[in-house]
Design a protein around this motif. Structure first.
Motif, PDB file in Angstrom:
ATOM      1  N   ILE A  14      65.565  66.241  13.998  1.00 31.49           N
ATOM      2  CA  ILE A  14      64.245  66.835  13.769  1.00 31.49           C
ATOM      3  C   ILE A  14      63.156  65.778  13.919  1.00 31.49           C
ATOM      4  O   ILE A  14      62.100  66.029  14.507  1.00 31.49           O
ATOM      5  N   PHE A  15      63.399  64.580  13.407  1.00 23.29           N
ATOM      6  CA  PHE A  15      62.412  63.501  13.492  1.00 23.29           C
ATOM      7  C   PHE A  15      62.102  63.190  14.953  1.00 23.29           C
ATOM      8  O   PHE A  15      60.941  63.170  15.374  1.00 23.29           O
ATOM      9  N   PHE A  16      63.150  62.947  15.754  1.00 23.89           N
ATOM     10  CA  PHE A  16      62.928  62.546  17.142  1.00 23.89           C
ATOM     11  C   PHE A  16      62.448  63.706  18.014  1.00 23.89           C
ATOM     12  O   PHE A  16      61.687  63.487  18.959  1.00 23.89           O
ATOM     13  N   LEU A  17      62.847  64.915  17.714  1.00 26.45           N
ATOM     14  CA  LEU A  17      62.342  66.072  18.448  1.00 26.45           C
ATOM     15  C   LEU A  17      60.832  66.228  18.220  1.00 26.45           C
ATOM     16  O   LEU A  17      60.068  66.426  19.163  1.00 26.45           O
ATOM     17  N   THR A  18      60.414  66.118  16.979  1.00 25.63           N
ATOM     18  CA  THR A  18      58.986  66.194  16.662  1.00 25.63           C
ATOM     19  C   THR A  18      58.243  65.021  17.279  1.00 25.63           C
ATOM     20  O   THR A  18      57.135  65.181  17.798  1.00 25.63           O
ATOM     21  N   LEU A  19      58.841  63.846  17.257  1.00 27.36           N
ATOM     22  CA  LEU A  19      58.224  62.669  17.856  1.00 27.36           C
ATOM     23  C   LEU A  19      58.016  62.882  19.356  1.00 27.36           C
ATOM     24  O   LEU A  19      56.954  62.562  19.898  1.00 27.36           O
ATOM     25  N   LYS A  30      50.952  56.420  15.215  1.00 26.14           N
ATOM     26  CA  LYS A  30      50.856  56.572  13.750  1.00 26.14           C
ATOM     27  C   LYS A  30      50.846  58.040  13.353  1.00 26.14           C
ATOM     28  O   LYS A  30      51.555  58.446  12.433  1.00 26.14           O
ATOM     29  N   LEU A  31      50.058  58.838  14.044  1.00 29.06           N
ATOM     30  CA  LEU A  31      50.009  60.269  13.733  1.00 29.06           C
ATOM     31  C   LEU A  31      51.319  60.955  14.114  1.00 29.06           C
ATOM     32  O   LEU A  31      51.811  61.819  13.387  1.00 29.06           O
ATOM     33  N   ALA A  32      51.908  60.539  15.234  1.00 26.06           N
ATOM     34  CA  ALA A  32      53.189  61.114  15.660  1.00 26.06           C
ATOM     35  C   ALA A  32      54.284  60.806  14.646  1.00 26.06           C
ATOM     36  O   ALA A  32      55.096  61.675  14.312  1.00 26.06           O
ATOM     37  N   ALA A  33      54.310  59.576  14.141  1.00 24.67           N
ATOM     38  CA  ALA A  33      55.308  59.205  13.132  1.00 24.67           C
ATOM     39  C   ALA A  33      55.091  59.985  11.840  1.00 24.67           C
ATOM     40  O   ALA A  33      56.048  60.445  11.209  1.00 24.67           O
ATOM     41  N   THR A  34      53.837  60.176  11.466  1.00 20.15           N
ATOM     42  CA  THR A  34      53.529  60.946  10.254  1.00 20.15           C
ATOM     43  C   THR A  34      53.981  62.397  10.394  1.00 20.15           C
ATOM     44  O   THR A  34      54.596  62.949   9.478  1.00 20.15           O
ATOM     45  N   GLN A  35      53.684  62.998  11.540  1.00 22.00           N
ATOM     46  CA  GLN A  35      54.096  64.377  11.774  1.00 22.00           C
ATOM     47  C   GLN A  35      55.619  64.502  11.813  1.00 22.00           C
ATOM     48  O   GLN A  35      56.185  65.473  11.311  1.00 22.00           O
ATOM     49  N   SER A  36      56.277  63.535  12.411  1.00 24.23           N
ATOM     50  CA  SER A  36      57.738  63.549  12.493  1.00 24.23           C
ATOM     51  C   SER A  36      58.361  63.412  11.115  1.00 24.23           C
ATOM     52  O   SER A  36      59.338  64.084  10.789  1.00 24.23           O
ATOM     53  N   PHE A  37      57.793  62.530  10.299  1.00 23.07           N
ATOM     54  CA  PHE A  37      58.271  62.340   8.930  1.00 23.07           C
ATOM     55  C   PHE A  37      58.126  63.643   8.150  1.00 23.07           C
ATOM     56  O   PHE A  37      59.043  64.066   7.441  1.00 23.07           O
ATOM     57  N   THR A  38      56.980  64.291   8.301  1.00 23.55           N
ATOM     58  CA  THR A  38      56.722  65.546   7.593  1.00 23.55           C
ATOM     59  C   THR A  38      57.654  66.658   8.068  1.00 23.55           C
ATOM     60  O   THR A  38      58.182  67.421   7.252  1.00 23.55           O
ATOM     61  N   ALA A  39      57.870  66.738   9.370  1.00 22.58           N
ATOM     62  CA  ALA A  39      58.739  67.796   9.904  1.00 22.58           C
ATOM     63  C   ALA A  39      60.179  67.624   9.433  1.00 22.58           C
ATOM     64  O   ALA A  39      60.864  68.602   9.141  1.00 22.58           O
ATOM     65  N   ALA A  40      60.640  66.385   9.368  1.00 19.88           N
ATOM     66  CA  ALA A  40      62.025  66.145   8.973  1.00 19.88           C
ATOM     67  C   ALA A  40      62.231  66.244   7.466  1.00 19.88           C
ATOM     68  O   ALA A  40      63.356  66.426   7.012  1.00 19.88           O
ATOM     69  N   SER A  41      61.158  66.120   6.707  1.00 21.34           N
ATOM     70  CA  SER A  41      61.266  66.229   5.251  1.00 21.34           C
ATOM     71  C   SER A  41      61.311  67.692   4.855  1.00 21.34           C
ATOM     72  O   SER A  41      60.465  68.477   5.253  1.00 21.34           O
ATOM     73  N   ASN A  42      62.282  68.038   4.116  1.00 24.19           N
ATOM     74  CA  ASN A  42      62.379  69.403   3.608  1.00 24.19           C
ATOM     75  C   ASN A  42      61.823  69.460   2.202  1.00 24.19           C
ATOM     76  O   ASN A  42      61.655  68.454   1.530  1.00 24.19           O
ATOM     77  N   ASN A  43      61.591  70.651   1.764  1.00 27.07           N
ATOM     78  CA  ASN A  43      61.137  70.850   0.398  1.00 27.07           C
ATOM     79  C   ASN A  43      62.368  70.914  -0.502  1.00 27.07           C
ATOM     80  O   ASN A  43      62.829  71.974  -0.894  1.00 27.07           O
ATOM     81  N   PHE A  44      62.913  69.726  -0.808  1.00 27.83           N
ATOM     82  CA  PHE A  44      64.167  69.674  -1.558  1.00 27.83           C
ATOM     83  C   PHE A  44      64.031  70.161  -2.996  1.00 27.83           C
ATOM     84  O   PHE A  44      64.995  70.645  -3.577  1.00 27.83           O
TER      85      PHE A  44
END
Length: 94
Positions: A14-19, A30-44
């Motif tokens: 998910i991280f690299f796909l979003t990236l 920086k924005l791409a990494a932030t979006q990728s981090f957010t996309a890969a983070s689930n609401n655990f």
């Protein structure tokens, strides 16, 4: 291992796909990494509550939902460092 391996693979995919998508859209690294981090983070937190309410506190599902954040944070931080290295290597502007 049964819980950790699929989560690590999920976070990486998910991280690299979003990236890739954000890079193709012209985002800075920086924005791409932030979006990728957010996309890969689930609401655990929500996942833990649903797993406990649905399957019970002693279930494998509740254990997996609880272990998820312990795996998520170091893996995603490592992936951010990979993006930072890649951005420097490829002169990816912010």
């Amino acid at each position: 291992v049964r819980v950790a391996a699929p989560l690590i693979v999920y976070f990486a995919i998910i991280f690299f796909l979003t990236l890739l998508v954000t890079h193709k859209l012209g985002f800075g690294y920086k924005l791409a990494a932030t979006q990728s981090f957010t996309a890969a983070s689930n609401n655990f937190e929500l996942a833990i509550a649903v797993a406990v309410a649905t399957f019970g506190a002693n279930s494998d599902q509740a254990l997996a939902a609880t272990v998820g954040p312990l795996i998520e944070v170091p893996v995603l931080l490592g992936l951010v460092y990979v993006v930072k290295w890649y951005a420097q290597r490829r002169a990816w502007k912010d």
